[in-house]
Design a protein around this motif. Structure first.
Motif, PDB file in Angstrom:
ATOM      1  N   MET A 116       0.902  -1.091   0.144  1.00  0.00           N
ATOM      2  CA  MET A 116      -0.087   0.082   0.175  1.00  0.00           C
ATOM      3  C   MET A 116       0.777   1.151   0.144  1.00  0.00           C
ATOM      4  O   MET A 116       1.817   1.257   0.725  1.00  0.00           O
ATOM      5  CB  MET A 116      -0.997  -0.051   1.263  1.00  0.00           C
ATOM      6  N   LYS A 117       0.556   2.264  -0.781  1.00  0.00           N
ATOM      7  CA  LYS A 117       1.348   3.342  -0.891  1.00  0.00           C
ATOM      8  C   LYS A 117       0.814   4.406  -0.127  1.00  0.00           C
ATOM      9  O   LYS A 117      -0.687   4.633   0.174  1.00  0.00           O
ATOM     10  CB  LYS A 117       1.400   3.944  -2.458  1.00  0.00           C
ATOM     11  N   HIS A 118       1.362   5.475   0.629  1.00  0.00           N
ATOM     12  CA  HIS A 118       1.108   6.458   1.553  1.00  0.00           C
ATOM     13  C   HIS A 118       1.531   7.541   1.314  1.00  0.00           C
ATOM     14  O   HIS A 118       2.816   7.740   1.084  1.00  0.00           O
ATOM     15  CB  HIS A 118       1.501   5.854   3.068  1.00  0.00           C
ATOM     16  N   ARG A 141       6.243   6.966  -0.800  1.00  0.00           N
ATOM     17  CA  ARG A 141       5.159   8.220  -0.652  1.00  0.00           C
ATOM     18  C   ARG A 141       4.942   8.519  -2.355  1.00  0.00           C
ATOM     19  O   ARG A 141       6.099   8.319  -2.862  1.00  0.00           O
ATOM     20  CB  ARG A 141       5.846   9.382   0.020  1.00  0.00           C
ATOM     21  N   ARG A 142       3.841   8.991  -2.442  1.00  0.00           N
ATOM     22  CA  ARG A 142       3.302   9.665  -3.742  1.00  0.00           C
ATOM     23  C   ARG A 142       2.900  10.929  -3.591  1.00  0.00           C
ATOM     24  O   ARG A 142       2.272  11.301  -2.321  1.00  0.00           O
ATOM     25  CB  ARG A 142       2.504   8.554  -4.548  1.00  0.00           C
ATOM     26  N   LEU A 145      -3.209  10.925  -4.784  1.00  0.00           N
ATOM     27  CA  LEU A 145      -3.918   9.727  -4.726  1.00  0.00           C
ATOM     28  C   LEU A 145      -4.297   9.169  -6.250  1.00  0.00           C
ATOM     29  O   LEU A 145      -4.883   9.923  -7.050  1.00  0.00           O
ATOM     30  CB  LEU A 145      -5.056  10.124  -3.858  1.00  0.00           C
ATOM     31  N   LYS A 146      -4.209   7.985  -6.290  1.00  0.00           N
ATOM     32  CA  LYS A 146      -4.645   7.180  -7.214  1.00  0.00           C
ATOM     33  C   LYS A 146      -6.335   6.902  -7.239  1.00  0.00           C
ATOM     34  O   LYS A 146      -6.810   7.104  -6.200  1.00  0.00           O
ATOM     35  CB  LYS A 146      -4.359   5.632  -7.633  1.00  0.00           C
ATOM     36  N   ARG A 147      -7.076   6.612  -8.306  1.00  0.00           N
ATOM     37  CA  ARG A 147      -8.354   6.229  -8.360  1.00  0.00           C
ATOM     38  C   ARG A 147      -8.684   5.024  -7.171  1.00  0.00           C
ATOM     39  O   ARG A 147      -7.709   4.217  -7.404  1.00  0.00           O
ATOM     40  CB  ARG A 147      -8.997   5.937  -9.570  1.00  0.00           C
ATOM     41  N   GLY A 148      -9.540   5.234  -6.194  1.00  0.00           N
ATOM     42  CA  GLY A 148      -9.658   4.223  -5.460  1.00  0.00           C
ATOM     43  C   GLY A 148      -9.042   4.355  -4.100  1.00  0.00           C
ATOM     44  O   GLY A 148      -9.054   3.637  -3.055  1.00  0.00           O
ATOM     45  N   GLY A 149      -7.844   5.351  -4.013  1.00  0.00           N
ATOM     46  CA  GLY A 149      -7.201   5.795  -2.639  1.00  0.00           C
ATOM     47  C   GLY A 149      -7.807   6.022  -2.012  1.00  0.00           C
ATOM     48  O   GLY A 149      -9.028   6.807  -2.074  1.00  0.00           O
ATOM     49  N   ARG A 150      -7.387   6.200  -0.592  1.00  0.00           N
ATOM     50  CA  ARG A 150      -8.222   7.028   0.565  1.00  0.00           C
ATOM     51  C   ARG A 150      -7.362   8.125   1.150  1.00  0.00           C
ATOM     52  O   ARG A 150      -6.222   8.044   1.252  1.00  0.00           O
ATOM     53  CB  ARG A 150      -8.518   5.986   1.613  1.00  0.00           C
ATOM     54  N   PHE A 151      -8.150   8.952   1.657  1.00  0.00           N
ATOM     55  CA  PHE A 151      -7.632  10.252   2.277  1.00  0.00           C
ATOM     56  C   PHE A 151      -8.052  10.294   3.670  1.00  0.00           C
ATOM     57  O   PHE A 151      -9.373  10.182   3.940  1.00  0.00           O
ATOM     58  CB  PHE A 151      -7.935  11.404   1.599  1.00  0.00           C
TER      59      PHE A 151
END
Length: 227
Positions: A116-118, A141-142, A145-151
């Motif tokens: 998982m990327k954070h 770290r990116r 957010l990609k589609r489907g990512g969470r904030f």
């Protein structure tokens, strides 16, 4: 530019009128009239820079103060530079250690897993990122957010519970700045901290702003009554 030209034309007309009037006056009167008109013209010319500057400068909030937009980033930068060395210990003292539980709760809601990327944004000393690192033994770290990512956002907010709100306000404005002065040697930065928290949007409004930005299934959870 047209505004400047019109002022110059008006001033020139006044000078011409003054000269004509003074042709029939005594020499001493000529000096008096010319000096009066000249002073008015000079005062107007000298006022142009400040007038034009005010057209391009906008006020914004810095805690409860109103400052120029171009000054705010420097002021905020100074705050975090001043508090950096005592950031973690002040968090422990101000929250009586509760901030550690809040961060554990945040990481628990995230349920991180390997791969998982954070992105840890404005996380102070990176405490949350390190907790995620401990949970999955890897942090990448990116910038977006990609589609489907969470904030997820862990933030001090507003307390609306009667009595507890009064206690919280008293603690925030009377105790925290004094703790900042005692422990960090910086009262002003922690005064700004409690003021900026009050300027932050209430929970419902912030959730709606996140939804308006395009996120779905937006929800929030109050910890310690909204603190």
């Amino acid at each position: 530019m047209s505004w400047d030209v019109s002022i110059d034309i008006q001033s020139q007309k006044k000078l011409d009128k003054g000269y004509k009037a003074c042709n029939k006056a005594k020499k001493g009167e000529l000096f008096l009239i010319y000096t009066t008109i000249s002073r008015r013209v000079v005062s107007r010319v000298l006022s142009y820079p400040s007038s034009l500057a005010s057209l391009h400068s906008h006020a914004t909030s810095f805690g409860f103060q109103q400052v120029k937009e171009e000054e705010k980033s420097k002021l905020v930068g100074n705050v975090f530079t001043n508090v950096a060395s005592s950031y973690d210990i002040m968090n422990d003292v101000m929250s009586a250690g509760l901030h550690r539980l809040w961060k554990e709760r945040l990481v628990g809601k995230l349920s991180p897993f390997a791969g998982m990327k954070h992105l840890d944004v404005a996380g102070g000393t990176g405490d949350v990122a390190f907790r995620i690192f401990d949970a999955v033994n890897s942090v990448k770290r990116r910038a977006v957010l990609k589609r489907g990512g969470r904030f997820l956002c862990l933030e001090l907010s507003h307390v609306d519970i009667p009595v507890f709100k009064d206690i919280y306000d008293l603690y925030s404005f009377k105790v925290i700045p004094n703790l900042g002065e005692l422990i960090a040697g910086d009262r002003e930065s922690y005064q700004y901290l409690v003021e900026s928290v009050r300027r932050f949007p209430p929970q419902e409004r912030f959730a709606s702003m996140i939804g308006e930005a395009g996120f779905e299934k937006v929800e929030y959870e109050n910890l310690v009554g909204g603190v």
